[in-house]
Design a protein around this motif. Structure first.
Motif, PDB file in Angstrom:
ATOM      1  N   ARG A   1      -1.513   1.026  -5.410  1.00 48.49           N
ATOM      2  CA  ARG A   1      -2.018   0.187  -4.319  1.00 48.49           C
ATOM      3  C   ARG A   1      -0.879  -0.178  -3.375  1.00 48.49           C
ATOM      4  O   ARG A   1       0.255  -0.404  -3.804  1.00 48.49           O
ATOM      5  CB  ARG A   1      -2.604  -1.111  -4.881  1.00 48.49           C
ATOM      6  CG  ARG A   1      -3.960  -0.986  -5.472  1.00 48.49           C
ATOM      7  CD  ARG A   1      -4.399  -2.325  -6.040  1.00 48.49           C
ATOM      8  NE  ARG A   1      -4.413  -3.373  -5.059  1.00 48.49           N
ATOM      9  CZ  ARG A   1      -5.503  -3.957  -4.580  1.00 48.49           C
ATOM     10  NH1 ARG A   1      -6.677  -3.592  -5.012  1.00 48.49           N
ATOM     11  NH2 ARG A   1      -5.419  -4.922  -3.676  1.00 48.49           N
TER      12      ARG A   1
ATOM     13  N   SER B   1      -5.742  -2.381  -0.526  1.00 45.86           N
ATOM     14  CA  SER B   1      -6.072  -1.598  -1.716  1.00 45.86           C
ATOM     15  C   SER B   1      -5.851  -0.094  -1.516  1.00 45.86           C
ATOM     16  O   SER B   1      -6.076   0.690  -2.430  1.00 45.86           O
ATOM     17  CB  SER B   1      -7.531  -1.845  -2.105  1.00 45.86           C
ATOM     18  OG  SER B   1      -8.378  -1.429  -1.061  1.00 45.86           O
TER      19      SER B   1
ATOM     20  N   ALA C   1      -4.328   3.510  -1.434  1.00 49.66           N
ATOM     21  CA  ALA C   1      -3.384   4.170  -2.336  1.00 49.66           C
ATOM     22  C   ALA C   1      -2.208   4.732  -1.537  1.00 49.66           C
ATOM     23  O   ALA C   1      -2.393   5.361  -0.496  1.00 49.66           O
ATOM     24  CB  ALA C   1      -4.080   5.287  -3.091  1.00 49.66           C
TER      25      ALA C   1
END
Length: 136
Positions: A13, A49, A51
């Motif tokens: 994250r 959030s 990646a």
């Protein structure tokens, strides 16, 4: 017994990576920075959030300084500073720009000298009189 192997995650994250790379003191501060637009990933405004993967370009605004970094490693654990510095590589242009801005801020402060002591009664009256120009 077998040795525990450490798995390198394929993605982490964004807010966790910023915290692990020591750009922000807490994960909630990192999340807040992402939500307020102080972090760009490849020129786009991400969610906290999102990646992060190795090789991505990040632009991080922290205070008056802007960092242009490329992700070199992933970690979801906050470690010592030397380990955290291996998670990213800052561009030379970014370093030079930050050094120049730091020098400009230092030059702006050169003319100001704070008072050596608190003002006495007479000085306080003069300060008060300067604040109220009608009193002169």
């Amino acid at each position: 017994m077998t040795e525990a192997t450490t798995l390198v995650p394929a993605a982490v994250r964004l807010d966790v990576w910023l915290w692990a790379a020591r750009f922000f003191k807490t994960r909630s501060l990192a999340k807040q920075a992402v939500e307020t637009g102080k972090v760009d990933v490849a020129g786009q405004r991400p969610k906290s959030s999102r990646a992060v993967r190795v090789g991505e370009q990040l632009q991080i605004s922290r205070g008056d300084e802007v960092y242009d970094v490329q992700v070199r490693g992933l970690s979801d654990l906050r470690g010592p500073a030397p380990v955290a510095q291996q998670l990213y590589e800052e561009s030379e242009a970014s370093r030079a720009r930050r050094a120049e801005q730091r020098a400009q801020r230092a030059a702006m402060k050169n003319g100001y000298l704070p008072p050596e002591h608190r003002p006495d009664k007479r000085a306080r009256r003069l300060i008060r009189a300067l604040g109220d120009l009608d009193a002169l």
